[in-house]
Design a protein around this motif. Structure first.
Motif, mmCIF file in Angstrom:
data_model
loop_
_atom_site.group_PDB
_atom_site.id
_atom_site.type_symbol
_atom_site.label_atom_id
_atom_site.label_comp_id
_atom_site.label_asym_id
_atom_site.label_seq_id
_atom_site.Cartn_x
_atom_site.Cartn_y
_atom_site.Cartn_z
ATOM 1 N N THR A 173 53.173 36.446 39.495
ATOM 2 C CA THR A 173 53.007 35.527 40.607
ATOM 3 C C THR A 173 51.779 34.660 40.436
ATOM 4 N N GLY A 174 50.902 35.070 39.604
ATOM 5 C CA GLY A 174 49.783 34.175 39.333
ATOM 6 C C GLY A 174 48.477 34.624 39.931
ATOM 7 N N GLU A 175 48.475 35.110 41.118
ATOM 8 C CA GLU A 175 47.194 35.383 41.741
ATOM 9 C C GLU A 175 46.878 36.872 41.742
ATOM 10 N N ALA A 176 45.720 37.212 41.210
ATOM 11 C CA ALA A 176 45.374 38.624 41.188
ATOM 12 C C ALA A 176 45.250 39.150 42.604
ATOM 13 N N GLY A 177 44.861 38.262 43.523
ATOM 14 C CA GLY A 177 44.705 38.665 44.908
ATOM 15 C C GLY A 177 46.011 39.143 45.526
ATOM 16 N N ASN A 178 47.114 38.694 44.958
ATOM 17 C CA ASN A 178 48.409 39.117 45.490
ATOM 18 C C ASN A 178 48.646 40.600 45.325
ATOM 19 N N CYS A 179 47.827 41.195 44.474
ATOM 20 C CA CYS A 179 48.010 42.610 44.200
ATOM 21 C C CYS A 179 47.348 43.484 45.255
ATOM 22 N N ALA A 180 46.842 42.842 46.311
ATOM 23 C CA ALA A 180 45.986 43.551 47.259
ATOM 24 C C ALA A 180 46.575 44.867 47.742
ATOM 25 N N ARG A 181 47.916 44.921 47.859
ATOM 26 C CA ARG A 181 48.470 46.171 48.346
ATOM 27 C C ARG A 181 48.478 47.212 47.246
ATOM 28 N N GLY A 182 47.372 47.875 47.068
ATOM 29 C CA GLY A 182 47.395 49.037 46.223
ATOM 30 C C GLY A 182 46.978 48.858 44.777
ATOM 31 N N ALA A 183 46.145 47.882 44.469
ATOM 32 C CA ALA A 183 45.592 47.831 43.120
ATOM 33 C C ALA A 183 44.743 49.069 42.932
ATOM 34 N N GLY A 184 44.786 49.650 41.760
ATOM 35 C CA GLY A 184 44.077 50.903 41.550
ATOM 36 C C GLY A 184 42.592 50.710 41.366
ATOM 37 N N ALA A 185 41.892 51.830 41.505
ATOM 38 C CA ALA A 185 40.459 51.792 41.268
ATOM 39 C C ALA A 185 40.190 51.349 39.843
ATOM 40 N N GLU A 186 41.158 51.636 38.947
ATOM 41 C CA GLU A 186 40.966 51.267 37.542
ATOM 42 C C GLU A 186 40.885 49.761 37.384
ATOM 43 N N MET A 187 41.643 49.058 38.219
ATOM 44 C CA MET A 187 41.662 47.601 38.112
ATOM 45 C C MET A 187 40.369 47.017 38.686
ATOM 46 N N LEU A 188 39.891 47.679 39.732
ATOM 47 C CA LEU A 188 38.670 47.228 40.399
ATOM 48 C C LEU A 188 37.435 47.578 39.558
ATOM 49 N N HIS A 189 37.499 48.719 38.945
ATOM 50 C CA HIS A 189 36.382 49.146 38.086
ATOM 51 C C HIS A 189 36.911 49.475 36.701
ATOM 52 N N PRO A 190 37.208 48.438 35.923
ATOM 53 C CA PRO A 190 37.811 48.662 34.608
ATOM 54 C C PRO A 190 36.812 49.277 33.640
ATOM 55 N N ASP A 191 37.324 49.747 32.522
ATOM 56 C CA ASP A 191 36.443 50.306 31.495
ATOM 57 C C ASP A 191 35.741 49.187 30.732
ATOM 58 N N VAL A 192 36.502 48.133 30.476
ATOM 59 C CA VAL A 192 35.963 47.055 29.642
ATOM 60 C C VAL A 192 36.331 45.701 30.246
ATOM 61 N N ILE A 193 35.397 44.757 30.222
ATOM 62 C CA ILE A 193 35.734 43.366 30.523
ATOM 63 C C ILE A 193 35.382 42.523 29.300
ATOM 64 N N VAL A 194 36.378 41.760 28.840
ATOM 65 C CA VAL A 194 36.146 40.838 27.728
ATOM 66 C C VAL A 194 36.098 39.431 28.310
ATOM 67 N N VAL A 195 35.143 38.634 27.879
ATOM 68 C CA VAL A 195 35.141 37.212 28.271
ATOM 69 C C VAL A 195 35.080 36.357 27.014
ATOM 70 N N ASP A 196 35.798 35.228 27.050
ATOM 71 C CA ASP A 196 35.801 34.283 25.912
ATOM 72 C C ASP A 196 35.826 32.869 26.486
ATOM 73 N N PRO A 197 34.715 32.467 27.148
ATOM 74 C CA PRO A 197 34.730 31.197 27.882
ATOM 75 C C PRO A 197 34.598 29.986 26.964
ATOM 76 N N PRO A 198 34.895 28.782 27.477
ATOM 77 C CA PRO A 198 34.623 27.565 26.712
ATOM 78 C C PRO A 198 33.113 27.360 26.558
ATOM 79 N N ARG A 199 32.734 26.273 25.929
ATOM 80 C CA ARG A 199 31.323 26.068 25.559
ATOM 81 C C ARG A 199 30.336 26.243 26.700
ATOM 82 N N LYS A 200 30.733 25.840 27.880
ATOM 83 C CA LYS A 200 29.747 25.881 28.970
ATOM 84 C C LYS A 200 29.460 27.298 29.453
#
Ligand code: SAH
Length: 501
Positions: A409-436
């Motif tokens: 559906t596109g929006e992570a917020g749509n998952c509000a009904r019951g996203a797990g603690a794992e999603m809220l507090h993941p083990d790892v976050i990877v970021v690969d942003p553009p130059r800025k």
């Protein structure tokens, strides 16, 4: 004239006045290189930046522009060449400006990049110990012909002939060239066919000033692991007269898989428009990195150096330290390249990306590889993540399984009904942003989500250092840094960093 200038400069030096002026001739020893690959030398206590001079050169230069405490000068003559100088392969490397380091030995290029990253980490990030955290940079065995993508502007030269090539540094005048030594030899074959076709059919190249003419750019992509070739003509219109003749000829090339038109009728510097018209074959080519297959359309972002991309993603995977049970967010995920690479070794991966088509590609790529534990969201990382967090953390953490509502559906917020603690507090976050780099709202939320590890992939070590400083100020420490040379002959360098909490 030249002699007079040299004398005048010498007199000023003696007088202790550092007021050099335009056209002064000087002799400099190039002792350093700036972040854009320009040589740096000093005269009379004043620093000069000299494009095309190489560290170790002794050179005669002409002052072009003075600032209060430094100046810019042009390389006029190399008096004693640097031992690190090599013969550039490309005859137009000085005009083109795409390969700022082509006259420097590859070994020294790697040294330059390693030092550039280190300096940024120390100066901007305040990581005094950067040197000990840094692994030796990963270079290429053959640092040419590595690009899987080329975009040639099309125009007319002074004699009225149709030409394609590259823009001269900081201009829009085309340097006609069929051969870029960073690219694949198929490019030349494609250019010959397209330009010949245009001449015969009387098809006009686009002219920026008047906005007239048809063909703007020729985009060529190649899947290095599959040999599949894509040609896309960017046109100022919606059809190409005699297109079937062009298709007939292009089809003779080995590996031809996709031929299309891209419509761009705007008066803009942006190369590609949004609409694609397929002329022949598939809408995409396929390539593999490691054991993951990716479908790439003319519009998708895909790393240009597949050999080094594999090393980059492997380092990312290694830093993520996955054992199969982890939940991972991959922010700025593009077509899901890193997400899918990680998904094989994780329990679940969530990707976030601003371009909707890229997310479509990401979902297709997941299906193509039979990967069902990756889910993708369209939106800005600095909006999707904080909104999701605010909603979920506010709703109270439910240790429930992930919800199915957000899927597709596109929006992570749509998952509000019951996203797990794992999603809220993941083990790892990877970021690969553009130059800025990352928006602070994104970093703030990462800190709140408290992943055990953050893996930061960056193509700009200055914004990287700024963001790492923020993370360090908020409970994370920098553990390891790996620079990867994704763009040999140029000043660009990619970096992967591991942070621990
Ligand atoms: N990780 C991918 C893509 C990295 S390039 C790969 O290795 O192939 C950076 C990506 O960030 C691009 O796809 C770009 O479209 C996306 N992007 C840019 N700004 C963004 C933002 N504010 N939020 C999310 N994605 C963004």
């Amino acid at each position: 004239m030249g002699k007079k200038n040299t004398e005048r400069a010498a007199l000023k030096r003696e007088a202790g006045a550092w007021h050099f002026q335009k056209d002064d001739l000087l002799e400099l020893s190039i002792e350093d290189m700036g972040v854009d690959g320009e040589g740096i030398g000093k005269a009379g206590g004043v620093t000069f930046f000299v494009k095309d001079a190489v560290i170790g050169d002794r050179a005669r230069v002409k002052v072009m522009k003075m600032k209060k405490s430094y100046g810019y000068a042009r390389l006029m003559e190399i008096l004693e060449p640097s031992p690190h100088r090599v013969e550039p392969r490309c005859e137009c490397h000085r005009q083109c400006g795409g390969c700022q380091l082509q006259a420097l030995s590859y070994e020294k290029q790697l040294e330059f990049k390693q030092r550039k990253v280190q300096n940024n980490l120390v100066r901007i990030g305040g990581f005094e110990n950067a040197e000990v955290l840094m692994e030796p940079i990963l270079g290429m065995e053959e640092p040419f012909s590595y690009r899987n993508k080329a975009q040639f502007p099309v125009g007319r030269n002074k004699d009225g002939r149709i030409v394609a090539g590259f823009y001269a540094s900081r201009t829009h005048s085309i340097i006609p060239t069929r051969r870029c030594h960073l690219g694949d030899s198929v490019n030349e074959q494609v250019l010959d066919i397209v330009l010949g076709f245009m001449e015969r059919q009387g098809i006009e190249p686009y002219e920026e000033k008047s906005g007239t003419g048809l063909v703007r750019h020729i985009l060529v992509r190649k899947g290095f692991s599959t040999g599949e070739v894509m040609v896309c003509l960017v046109i100022n219109g919606r059809s190409l007269p005699g297109a079937e003749l062009l298709v007939d000829e292009l089809c003779k090339l080995n590996g031809m898989t996709s031929i299309s038109l891209n419509v761009n009728e705007k008066n803009t510097n942006v190369i590609l428009g949004e609409e694609l018209i397929l002329l022949w074959g598939k809408e995409y080519i396929t390539d593999t990195i490691g054991d993951i297959r990716y479908q790439i359309s003319p519009l998708s972002f895909y790393q240009v150096n597949p050999v080094q991309t594999k090393k980059l993603y492997e380092t990312t995977l290694q830093y993520a330290g996955l054992s199969g049970t982890e939940t991972v967010w991959d922010l700025y995920c593009g077509i899901g390249t890193i997400s899918l690479f990680l998904a094989r070794k994780a329990r679940k991966v969530y990707g976030v990306e601003i371009v909707p088509q890229a997310i479509e590609n990401a979902r297709d790529n997941a299906r193509l590889n039979g990967i069902s534990n990756a889910e993708f969201f369209v939106g800005r990382a600095e909006e999707v993540l904080p909104e999701f967090y605010a909603r979920e953390a506010g709703a109270g953490e439910k240790p429930a399984e992930f919800c199915a509502h957000g899927k597709g559906t596109g929006e992570a917020g749509n998952c509000a009904r019951g996203a797990g603690a794992e999603m809220l507090h993941p083990d790892v976050i990877v970021v690969d942003p553009p130059r800025k780099g990352c928006d602070e709202r994104c970093l703030e939320t990462i800190v709140k989500m408290k992943p055990r590890r953050v893996v930061y992939v960056s193509c700009d070590s200055a914004t990287l250092a700024r963001d790492l400083k923020y993370l360090r100020g908020n409970g994370y420490e920098l553990v390891r840094v790996q620079a990867v040379d994704m763009f040999p002959q140029t000043v660009g360098v990619e970096v992967v960093c591991l942070l621990g909490r």
